[in-house]
Write an enzyme that holds these catalytic residues in place. Structure first.
Site, PDB file in Angstrom:
ATOM      1  N   ASP A   1      51.361  45.179  68.557  1.00 43.11           N
ATOM      2  CA  ASP A   1      51.961  46.179  67.678  1.00 43.11           C
ATOM      3  C   ASP A   1      51.358  47.556  67.963  1.00 43.11           C
ATOM      4  O   ASP A   1      50.157  47.751  67.784  1.00 43.11           O
ATOM      5  CB  ASP A   1      51.688  45.754  66.223  1.00 43.11           C
ATOM      6  CG  ASP A   1      52.611  46.430  65.221  1.00 43.11           C
ATOM      7  OD1 ASP A   1      53.341  47.354  65.619  1.00 43.11           O
ATOM      8  OD2 ASP A   1      52.578  46.025  64.048  1.00 43.11           O
ATOM      9  N   ASP A   2      52.195  48.465  68.439  1.00 41.56           N
ATOM     10  CA  ASP A   2      51.749  49.844  68.682  1.00 41.56           C
ATOM     11  C   ASP A   2      50.688  49.957  69.783  1.00 41.56           C
ATOM     12  O   ASP A   2      49.833  50.851  69.754  1.00 41.56           O
ATOM     13  CB  ASP A   2      51.203  50.494  67.394  1.00 41.56           C
ATOM     14  CG  ASP A   2      52.287  50.816  66.377  1.00 41.56           C
ATOM     15  OD1 ASP A   2      53.426  50.338  66.549  1.00 41.56           O
ATOM     16  OD2 ASP A   2      51.990  51.526  65.399  1.00 41.56           O
TER      17      ASP A   2
ATOM     18  N   HIS B   1      58.324  41.380  59.324  1.00 37.50           N
ATOM     19  CA  HIS B   1      58.972  42.700  59.317  1.00 37.50           C
ATOM     20  C   HIS B   1      60.473  42.637  59.520  1.00 37.50           C
ATOM     21  O   HIS B   1      61.080  43.574  60.062  1.00 37.50           O
ATOM     22  CB  HIS B   1      58.327  43.628  60.369  1.00 37.50           C
ATOM     23  CG  HIS B   1      58.324  45.069  59.938  1.00 37.50           C
ATOM     24  ND1 HIS B   1      58.098  46.107  60.807  1.00 37.50           N
ATOM     25  CD2 HIS B   1      58.525  45.646  58.721  1.00 37.50           C
ATOM     26  CE1 HIS B   1      58.165  47.256  60.150  1.00 37.50           C
ATOM     27  NE2 HIS B   1      58.411  47.001  58.885  1.00 37.50           N
TER      28      HIS B   1
ATOM     29  N   CYS C   1      58.842  49.572  64.921  1.00 40.00           N
ATOM     30  CA  CYS C   1      58.579  48.132  64.809  1.00 40.00           C
ATOM     31  C   CYS C   1      59.782  47.254  64.480  1.00 40.00           C
ATOM     32  O   CYS C   1      60.158  46.362  65.241  1.00 40.00           O
ATOM     33  CB  CYS C   1      57.520  47.894  63.729  1.00 40.00           C
ATOM     34  SG  CYS C   1      56.056  48.932  63.862  1.00 40.00           S
TER      35      CYS C   1
ATOM     36  N   ASP D   1      55.642  46.117  70.815  1.00 39.99           N
ATOM     37  CA  ASP D   1      56.929  46.334  70.134  1.00 39.99           C
ATOM     38  C   ASP D   1      57.426  47.768  70.240  1.00 39.99           C
ATOM     39  O   ASP D   1      58.578  48.065  69.935  1.00 39.99           O
ATOM     40  CB  ASP D   1      56.849  45.901  68.662  1.00 39.99           C
ATOM     41  CG  ASP D   1      55.959  46.817  67.825  1.00 39.99           C
ATOM     42  OD1 ASP D   1      55.056  47.487  68.389  1.00 39.99           O
ATOM     43  OD2 ASP D   1      56.148  46.856  66.596  1.00 39.99           O
ATOM     44  N   ASN D   2      56.538  48.680  70.624  1.00 41.46           N
ATOM     45  CA  ASN D   2      56.919  50.084  70.857  1.00 41.46           C
ATOM     46  C   ASN D   2      55.727  50.762  71.523  1.00 41.46           C
ATOM     47  O   ASN D   2      54.667  50.152  71.683  1.00 41.46           O
ATOM     48  CB  ASN D   2      57.324  50.809  69.548  1.00 41.46           C
ATOM     49  CG  ASN D   2      56.364  50.601  68.401  1.00 41.46           C
ATOM     50  OD1 ASN D   2      56.661  49.880  67.446  1.00 41.46           O
ATOM     51  ND2 ASN D   2      55.175  51.195  68.487  1.00 41.46           N
TER      52      ASN D   2
HETATM   53 CA    CA Z   1      54.947  48.729  66.173  1.00 39.46          CA
END
Ligand code: CA
Length: 482
Positions: free
Chosen positions: A58-59, A157, A98, A296-297
Site C-alpha cells: 500500500d503506497d 477497502h 487505493c 496499489d498506487n
Molecule cells: Ca494505496
C-alpha cells in the site's frame, strides 16, 4: 523413501495431494507398483491447479525495492520474487489511489465501468452504499467456483457495510480490516474500523504487519492440501507512520525520521513476504504457487517518505509516479526465472492470468479488460498485450499507446510524453505532435463515453474537482464528435 519424504517429494511436484492419497498409495504395497503410481500421479499433477497468492503493498514508492535500485532499505524477499520470476518493467495500476485500484484488481475490469472511480469519502450517497457494486464478479468468486479455498488477509477497502464483506464476495476467510488505513499498534484506534476475524472483532496485540504475516502463513498451512487463493493486502507502507520497533536499530543511519520509520515498516512487510515464501517451501508448495506482488498506487512522499525516482509526481496523479508500480510474478513451475517483460501491463491482468492458470472460466456476460499475462511471462508472446491503456479519476486522466502517453492533469493543458526516451515525463511534446494529441484525446473520449458515471464522489476539494471534471469530459466528448 519414508512416508514423510514421499509426501514432501509429491508436494514438490504437485502441491495438491491430500494426506489420505499417500496413505492409500503407501498401502498399495510393492515398491514397483508404488513407483509406477507415483509416476502416474506426477503426470496427473503436471496439470495440477496452482495456488495463487496476490500480495498488495500500500503506497509503496516505485524506487523502494532493491531491484528498482533502492539503496537504504534492503528488500531481499521482494527482490527474490523478481530473481525467481518475471518483473514487469512497464506495469501499471488502474488508479492512482487505493480503493479503485483494488476494485479493478479483483474484477479484472476498469473500475470506472461500474462507477467505482473514487475512494470512499463523499457524502452524496449513504456511507453504507459505498463499496464494490454487488453486480461485480470477483476473482475469488471465479476461483471458488473452480474449487479453490479463498481468503483475504489485510486491508479490504471495498465497502464497510455487511453486504460488501469479503464473505459476500467469494472469500471463505477474512482477517483484517474493512476500511482504508489502520493503526499498526492499536486494534481499537478506530471503532468503526476494527480488526476482524471473519465478522468478529479481535484484540490484536502484535504489530499489525506481523499479525497479517502470521495469518497469511497460517492460511497456507491450513489449506496446504487443496488449491487456495490468498489475497494478502498489507496496509504497509501506508500512513500512519508507526515504526516496527524490532527494525529501528537497523536504520539508525537514516537521518530523516519519517524515512527511518518507513524503512522499518517496509522491512516488516518484506520480512513477512519472506515468511510466506518460507512456508511455501516448507510445505512443498513453492514451485506450484503463483505469487503476484505489486503496489496499489505510487508512493506519496510527503505522507510516508516513499521515493518514486525516476518517476514524475506521486500517488493521486496520472503521471507515472501515481500509476506505475513494482509488479512481479513468480511461479517457478511455469514462469521463467530472473526475466523482465517490458511491454505495458496493468493490475487488471491479474484476474484473467490467475483464472487461466487455475483453468477457471471467465465471466462471459461482461467485458474483462485484463489479459492473460502467462504467454508474455513465459516469453511466448513478444508483442504488446494491450493496444492501449486508459486511466481516469475525475478530471485526471491518461492514455498510453505504445511509448506515447497523453496526460490530462487536474488543471491546465493536455500533455504528451515519449516514455521510451523520457520515462520521467520532463518534456511535453504536445505542441510538436498535435495530430497524435488529437488521436489519443479522441480515443480517451471514446473510452470515457462507455463508462458509468461515478457512483459516489470524493469528499471535500476532491469533490469539487470531480464535478469540474465531469463538465470538462462532456465538453471533450462533444468536441471529439464534431
Ligand atoms: Ca494505496
Amino acid at each position: 523413501m519414508s512416508e514423510k519424504n514421499a509426501e514432501s517429494e509429491m508436494r514438490a511436484w504437485g502441491g495438491q495431494i491430500r494426506r489420505r492419497d499417500f496413505l492409500a498409495l503407501l498401502g498399495a504395497g510393492a515398491a514397483g507398483l508404488f513407483a509406477r503410481r507415483l509416476h502416474a500421479l506426477e503426470a496427473a499433477l503436471g496439470a495440477g491447479k496452482p495456488n495463487i497468492i496476490v500480495i498488495v503493498a500500500d503506497d509503496l514508492g516505485y524506487a523502494d525495492i532493491g531491484v528498482h535500485g533502492c539503496k537504504d532499505i534492503p528488500t531481499p524477499n521482494i527482490d527474490s520474487l523478481a530473481k525467481n520470476g518475471v518483473r514487469f518493467t512497464n506495469a501499471y495500476v488502474s488508479c492512482p489511489v487505493c480503493s479503485p485500484t483494488r476494485a479493478g484488481l479483483v474484477t479484472g475490469r476498469y473500475q470506472q465501468r461500474f462507477g467505482h472511480e473514487f475512494n470512499p469519502g463523499g457524502t452524496q450517497i449513504a456511507a453504507s452504499e459505498i463499496g464494490l457494486p454487488l453486480s461485480e464478479i470477483t476473482l475469488a468468486n471465479v476461483l471458488k467456483a473452480s474449487g479453490y479455498s479463498t481468503g483475504v488477509v489485510g486491508k479490504w477497502h471495498l465497502g464497510m457495510d455487511p453486504k460488501f464483506h469479503p464473505f459476500k464476495r467469494g472469500f471463505d476467510e477474512f482477517f483484517g480490516f474493512l476500511g482504508g488505513s489502520h493503526s499498526y499498534l492499536d486494534p481499537r484506534a478506530d471503532s468503526a474500523n476494527l480488526i476482524l476475524r471473519g465478522t468478529e472483532s479481535v484484540d490484536e496485540t502484535e504489530y499489525l504487519t506481523d499479525a497479517l504475516t502470521r495469518e497469511a502463513v497460517a492460511f497456507i498451512t491450513r489449506h496446504r492440501s487443496e488449491p487456495f487463493f490468498l489475497y494478502l493486502t498489507y496496509n504497509a507502507v501506508h500512513a500512519p507512520m508507526h515504526a516496527a520497533q524490532k527494525y529501528l536499530g537497523r536504520f539508525a543511519n537514516i537521518a530523516d525520521q519519517k524515512r527511518r520509520t518507513y524503512a522499518t515498516m517496509l522491512s516488516a512487510m518484506d520480512g513477512g513476504i519472506g515468511a510466506v515464501l518460507a512456508r511455501l517451501r516448507q510445505t512443498g508448495l513453492y514451485d506450484n504457487t503463483m505469487v503476484f506482488f505489486l503496489s496499489d498506487n505510487g508512493g506519496p512522499p510527503a505522507a510516508n517518505a516513499s521515493n518514486n525516482f525516476p518517476l514524475k509526481a506521486s500517488k493521486g496523479t496520472a503521471y507515472e509516479g501515481g500509476i506505475r508500480v513494482p509488479f512481479i510474478l513468480q511461479w517457478p513451475r511455469r514462469v521463467p526465472r530472473g526475466k523482465t517483460y517490458d511491454h505495458p501491463v496493468i493490475s487488471l491482468d491479474i484476474f484473467p492470468t490467475a483464472a487461466a492458470a487455475a483453468g477457471a472460466r471467465l465471466p462471459a456476460d461482461r467485458i474483462i479488460d485484463g489479459v492473460d499475462l502467462l504467454p508474455c511471462a513465459a516469453g511466448q508472446k513478444g508483442t504488446n498485450p494491450h493496444g492501449i491503456l486508459f486511466w481516469r479519476m475525475g478530471e485526471r486522466a491518461a492514455v498510453r499507446k505504445g511509448n506515447w502517453k497523453l496526460v490530462r492533469p487536474a488543471a491546465g493543458r493536455t500533455e504528451l510524453y515519449d516514455l521510451a526516451n523520457d520515462m520521467s515525463e520532463t518534456t511535453d511534446l504536445a505542441a510538436q505532435k498535435p495530430d497524435l494529441v488529437q488521436q489519443l484525446t479522441r480515443a480517451l473520449a471514446d473510452w470515457e463515453s462507455r463508462l458509468s458515471p461515478p457512483l459516489w464522489q470524493p469528499g471535500g476539494q476532491a469533490a469539487q474537482r470531480a464535478r469540474q471534471s465531469s463538465l470538462r469530459q462532456r465538453r471533450l466528448l462533444l468536441a471529439s464528435r464534431r
